[in-house]
Design a protein around this motif. Structure first.
Motif, PDB file in Angstrom:
ATOM      1  N   ASN A  83       0.826  -1.210   0.000  1.00  0.00           N
ATOM      2  CA  ASN A  83       0.000   0.000   0.000  1.00  0.00           C
ATOM      3  C   ASN A  83       0.864   1.266   0.000  1.00  0.00           C
ATOM      4  OD1 ASN A  83      -2.406  -1.438   0.021  1.00  0.00           O
ATOM      5  ND2 ASN A  83      -2.535  -1.473   2.253  1.00  0.00           N
ATOM      6  N   LEU A  84       1.939   1.236   0.770  1.00  0.00           N
ATOM      7  CA  LEU A  84       2.846   2.404   0.784  1.00  0.00           C
ATOM      8  C   LEU A  84       3.477   2.594  -0.596  1.00  0.00           C
ATOM      9  CD1 LEU A  84       4.491   1.911   4.278  1.00  0.00           C
ATOM     10  CD2 LEU A  84       3.108   3.892   3.568  1.00  0.00           C
ATOM     11  N   ALA A  85       3.850   1.478  -1.220  1.00  0.00           N
ATOM     12  CA  ALA A  85       4.487   1.552  -2.544  1.00  0.00           C
ATOM     13  C   ALA A  85       3.509   2.051  -3.610  1.00  0.00           C
ATOM     14  CB  ALA A  85       5.035   0.182  -2.931  1.00  0.00           C
ATOM     15  N   ALA A  86       2.212   1.861  -3.376  1.00  0.00           N
ATOM     16  CA  ALA A  86       1.203   2.200  -4.390  1.00  0.00           C
ATOM     17  C   ALA A  86       0.646   3.612  -4.223  1.00  0.00           C
ATOM     18  CB  ALA A  86       0.064   1.183  -4.327  1.00  0.00           C
ATOM     19  N   THR A  87       1.125   4.373  -3.225  1.00  0.00           N
ATOM     20  CA  THR A  87       0.523   5.679  -2.921  1.00  0.00           C
ATOM     21  C   THR A  87       1.585   6.773  -2.819  1.00  0.00           C
ATOM     22  OG1 THR A  87       0.601   5.066  -0.582  1.00  0.00           O
ATOM     23  CG2 THR A  87      -1.489   4.738  -1.715  1.00  0.00           C
ATOM     24  N   THR A  88       1.123   8.013  -2.924  1.00  0.00           N
ATOM     25  CA  THR A  88       2.005   9.161  -2.706  1.00  0.00           C
ATOM     26  C   THR A  88       1.340  10.078  -1.672  1.00  0.00           C
ATOM     27  OG1 THR A  88       0.961  10.659  -4.288  1.00  0.00           O
ATOM     28  CG2 THR A  88       2.597   9.106  -5.174  1.00  0.00           C
ATOM     29  N   ASP A  89       1.999  11.189  -1.365  1.00  0.00           N
ATOM     30  CA  ASP A  89       1.421  12.128  -0.398  1.00  0.00           C
ATOM     31  C   ASP A  89       0.152  12.789  -0.923  1.00  0.00           C
ATOM     32  OD1 ASP A  89       3.412  11.506   1.364  1.00  0.00           O
ATOM     33  OD2 ASP A  89       4.672  13.228   0.864  1.00  0.00           O
ATOM     34  N   GLN A  90      -0.090  12.688  -2.241  1.00  0.00           N
ATOM     35  CA  GLN A  90      -1.304  13.289  -2.818  1.00  0.00           C
ATOM     36  C   GLN A  90      -2.498  12.315  -2.829  1.00  0.00           C
ATOM     37  OE1 GLN A  90       1.875  14.255  -4.380  1.00  0.00           O
ATOM     38  NE2 GLN A  90       1.430  15.940  -2.974  1.00  0.00           N
ATOM     39  N   THR A  91      -2.217  11.024  -2.640  1.00  0.00           N
ATOM     40  CA  THR A  91      -3.276  10.016  -2.730  1.00  0.00           C
ATOM     41  C   THR A  91      -4.258  10.158  -1.565  1.00  0.00           C
ATOM     42  OG1 THR A  91      -1.630   8.522  -3.681  1.00  0.00           O
ATOM     43  CG2 THR A  91      -3.714   7.533  -2.950  1.00  0.00           C
ATOM     44  N   ILE A  92      -5.557  10.107  -1.877  1.00  0.00           N
ATOM     45  CA  ILE A  92      -6.563   9.995  -0.815  1.00  0.00           C
ATOM     46  C   ILE A  92      -6.731   8.510  -0.529  1.00  0.00           C
ATOM     47  CG2 ILE A  92      -8.980  10.323  -0.170  1.00  0.00           C
ATOM     48  CD1 ILE A  92      -9.062  12.818  -1.862  1.00  0.00           C
ATOM     49  N   ILE A  93      -6.475   8.125   0.720  1.00  0.00           N
ATOM     50  CA  ILE A  93      -6.483   6.723   1.128  1.00  0.00           C
ATOM     51  C   ILE A  93      -7.722   6.457   1.981  1.00  0.00           C
ATOM     52  CG2 ILE A  93      -5.269   5.017   2.529  1.00  0.00           C
ATOM     53  CD1 ILE A  93      -2.634   6.417   1.680  1.00  0.00           C
ATOM     54  N   ILE A  94      -8.483   5.412   1.605  1.00  0.00           N
ATOM     55  CA  ILE A  94      -9.677   5.033   2.362  1.00  0.00           C
ATOM     56  C   ILE A  94      -9.363   3.783   3.167  1.00  0.00           C
ATOM     57  CG2 ILE A  94     -12.144   4.505   2.213  1.00  0.00           C
ATOM     58  CD1 ILE A  94     -11.327   7.162   0.879  1.00  0.00           C
ATOM     59  N   SER A  95      -9.696   3.826   4.449  1.00  0.00           N
ATOM     60  CA  SER A  95      -9.473   2.668   5.328  1.00  0.00           C
ATOM     61  C   SER A  95     -10.704   1.770   5.326  1.00  0.00           C
ATOM     62  CB  SER A  95      -9.210   3.151   6.748  1.00  0.00           C
ATOM     63  OG  SER A  95     -10.387   3.760   7.271  1.00  0.00           O
ATOM     64  N   GLY A  96     -10.507   0.502   5.736  1.00  0.00           N
ATOM     65  CA  GLY A  96     -11.650  -0.389   5.936  1.00  0.00           C
ATOM     66  C   GLY A  96     -12.439  -0.011   7.175  1.00  0.00           C
ATOM     67  N   HIS A  97     -11.718   0.327   8.239  1.00  0.00           N
ATOM     68  CA  HIS A  97     -12.344   0.715   9.505  1.00  0.00           C
ATOM     69  C   HIS A  97     -11.546   1.859  10.122  1.00  0.00           C
ATOM     70  CE1 HIS A  97     -15.059  -2.722   9.535  1.00  0.00           C
ATOM     71  NE2 HIS A  97     -14.046  -3.439   9.098  1.00  0.00           N
ATOM     72  N   GLY A  98     -12.176   2.545  11.057  1.00  0.00           N
ATOM     73  CA  GLY A  98     -11.555   3.733  11.631  1.00  0.00           C
ATOM     74  C   GLY A  98     -11.898   4.933  10.766  1.00  0.00           C
ATOM     75  N   LYS A  99     -11.283   6.061  11.073  1.00  0.00           N
ATOM     76  CA  LYS A  99     -11.538   7.291  10.310  1.00  0.00           C
ATOM     77  C   LYS A  99     -11.357   6.971   8.821  1.00  0.00           C
ATOM     78  CE  LYS A  99      -8.435  10.617  10.847  1.00  0.00           C
ATOM     79  NZ  LYS A  99      -7.849  11.061   9.563  1.00  0.00           N
ATOM     80  N   VAL A 104     -11.218   8.651   5.850  1.00  0.00           N
ATOM     81  CA  VAL A 104     -10.396   9.394   4.888  1.00  0.00           C
ATOM     82  C   VAL A 104      -9.010   9.606   5.489  1.00  0.00           C
ATOM     83  CG1 VAL A 104     -10.242  11.447   3.447  1.00  0.00           C
ATOM     84  CG2 VAL A 104     -12.494  10.526   4.076  1.00  0.00           C
ATOM     85  N   SER A 105      -8.002   9.047   4.825  1.00  0.00           N
ATOM     86  CA  SER A 105      -6.665   9.045   5.408  1.00  0.00           C
ATOM     87  C   SER A 105      -5.619   9.421   4.370  1.00  0.00           C
ATOM     88  CB  SER A 105      -6.390   7.659   6.002  1.00  0.00           C
ATOM     89  OG  SER A 105      -5.164   7.637   6.706  1.00  0.00           O
ATOM     90  N   ASN A 106      -4.360   9.330   4.804  1.00  0.00           N
ATOM     91  CA  ASN A 106      -3.254   9.737   3.932  1.00  0.00           C
ATOM     92  C   ASN A 106      -2.050   8.832   4.181  1.00  0.00           C
ATOM     93  OD1 ASN A 106      -1.714  10.744   6.231  1.00  0.00           O
ATOM     94  ND2 ASN A 106      -3.256  12.369   6.299  1.00  0.00           N
ATOM     95  N   ARG A 107      -1.002   9.054   3.381  1.00  0.00           N
ATOM     96  CA  ARG A 107       0.146   8.151   3.417  1.00  0.00           C
ATOM     97  C   ARG A 107       0.910   8.232   4.743  1.00  0.00           C
ATOM     98  NH1 ARG A 107       5.306   7.268   1.725  1.00  0.00           N
ATOM     99  NH2 ARG A 107       5.620   5.377   0.471  1.00  0.00           N
ATOM    100  N   ALA A 108       0.959   9.404   5.359  1.00  0.00           N
ATOM    101  CA  ALA A 108       1.674   9.529   6.639  1.00  0.00           C
ATOM    102  C   ALA A 108       1.007   8.659   7.706  1.00  0.00           C
ATOM    103  CB  ALA A 108       1.705  10.990   7.079  1.00  0.00           C
ATOM    104  N   GLU A 109      -0.337   8.665   7.735  1.00  0.00           N
ATOM    105  CA  GLU A 109      -1.052   7.826   8.708  1.00  0.00           C
ATOM    106  C   GLU A 109      -0.882   6.349   8.381  1.00  0.00           C
ATOM    107  OE1 GLU A 109      -4.593  10.931  10.077  1.00  0.00           O
ATOM    108  OE2 GLU A 109      -5.040   9.482   8.486  1.00  0.00           O
ATOM    109  N   LEU A 110      -0.866   6.030   7.089  1.00  0.00           N
ATOM    110  CA  LEU A 110      -0.655   4.645   6.660  1.00  0.00           C
ATOM    111  C   LEU A 110       0.732   4.148   7.085  1.00  0.00           C
ATOM    112  CD1 LEU A 110      -1.519   2.158   4.945  1.00  0.00           C
ATOM    113  CD2 LEU A 110      -0.591   3.358   2.949  1.00  0.00           C
TER     114      LEU A 110
END
Ligand SMILES: [Zn+2]
Length: 323
Positions: free
Chosen positions: A241-257, A259-265
């Motif tokens: 997942n880290l390899a597939a994303t950048t700081d601009q990517t909007i990341i959706i989690s399965g559970h928890g908050k 709307v997320s981002n790469r730093a949280e990931l």
């Protein structure tokens, strides 16, 4: 479970993944009458009842992509002239609230549903969404698990086979690509991770990706060893997942908050690796599972990650099983 309050449930979305029979025992307290009643009549019923009354919160992202929070796993919706495309179905009893939330996103009919994996809190709504017009797409192991009696040890629960209408009709092994509403949608199999049926769903032009239950934002994850999940598979998925994303990517989690981002990931991945190493060390020293739990190998992370239903002891047991 003593700390579980309705407010927490509705904010996070009450999810089956989060619940283990062990969670009750782990409190070391007598259950409240309400908990005892819940345990006696079954956790799945409790979860359905909770989902039935939970509101759905809609977060609008970009390029007509939104995420719906409040019925099991976080649900992504893409709207447009090809119809509404849903990523995950939530829990069936949430149908009225989900119907209302979908209607608020526009009048397009529901045409497609993708299941990110087989779990109840992501696929229980398959039947009604199929009846409403959705073609169901998933990795082939999702169809396999939904077609058979499926026992999940850590929930102490046997899931019955889904009805024919609830089964995915279009399945794939490694990758599948859709072009809908002008969006390139890439479905990609992880290999064994949280289960053996997990996929990521990327909306290429919008740079939005749903990581499903390979990513729990700010809370310890459930890992389903009964159907092929493991701590090492979960870590491998995090690294993919880290390899597939950048700081601009909007990341959706399965559970928890949702709307997320790469730093949280990154923080999630680092937490998994540190706890895995701590638990592995204790197991190598010959410590039993209970002794390992007592040594509190998650202590440095509990204030942030241990506040939901996968509590520190339960998560330690899940990691111990796989090292
Ligand atoms: Zn799951």
């Amino acid at each position: 479970m003593a700390h579980l309050k309705e407010a927490t449930l509705s904010r996070r979305g009450f999810c089956l993944c989060c619940i283990g029979g062990a969670t009750f025992a782990a409190t070391g307290l007598w259950p409240t009458p309400r908990q005892a009643f819940a345990e006696a009549r079954g956790l799945v019923s409790l979860i359905k009842d909770s989902a039935a009354v939970s509101p759905i919160v809609t977060h609008k992202l970009r390029n007509n992509i939104s995420v719906l929070e409040g019925s099991g796993g976080n649900i992504v919706v893409l709207t447009g002239p090809d119809g509404k495309v849903l990523i995950d179905a939530g829990i069936g009893v949430s149908r009225p609230q989900i119907t209302e939330a979908l209607a608020a996103l526009g009048g397009d009919p529901i045409t497609h549903l993708v299941n990110t994996h087989w779990h109840f809190d992501h696929a229980d709504g398959n039947e009604w969404l199929h009846s409403a017009g959705a073609k169901i797409i998933a990795q082939e192991n999702t169809r396999k698990h939904l077609s058979e009696v499926q026992r999940v040890e850590d929930w102490d629960y046997n899931f019955l086979p889904s009805s024919a209408g609830a089964l995915p009709t279009e399945v794939f092994a490694d990758e599948h690509h859709l072009k809908l509403n002008g969006a390139s949608i890439d479905l990609k199999y992880y290999g064994p991770a949280h289960t053996d049926s997990d996929i990521s769903v990327r909306f290429a032009e919008a740079d939005v990706i749903h990581l499903a239950d390979t990513y729990w934002n700010g809370i310890y994850p459930f890992i389903d060893y009964s159907t092929g999940g493991s701590i090492d598979g979960t870590i491998a998925a995090s690294e993919a997942n880290l390899a597939a994303t950048t700081d601009q990517t909007i990341i959706i989690s399965g559970h928890g908050k949702p709307v997320s981002n790469r730093a949280e990931l990154q923080e999630f991945r680092d937490m998994l690796v540190t706890i895995r190493d701590n638990v592995a060390k204790l197991k190598q020293q010959g410590k039993s599972r209970d002794e390992t739990v007592a040594a509190k190998p998650t202590a440095a992370f509990d204030a942030k990650w241990g506040q939901f239903v996968i509590d520190p002891a339960f998560f330690t047991r899940l990691v111990y099983e796989g090292v």
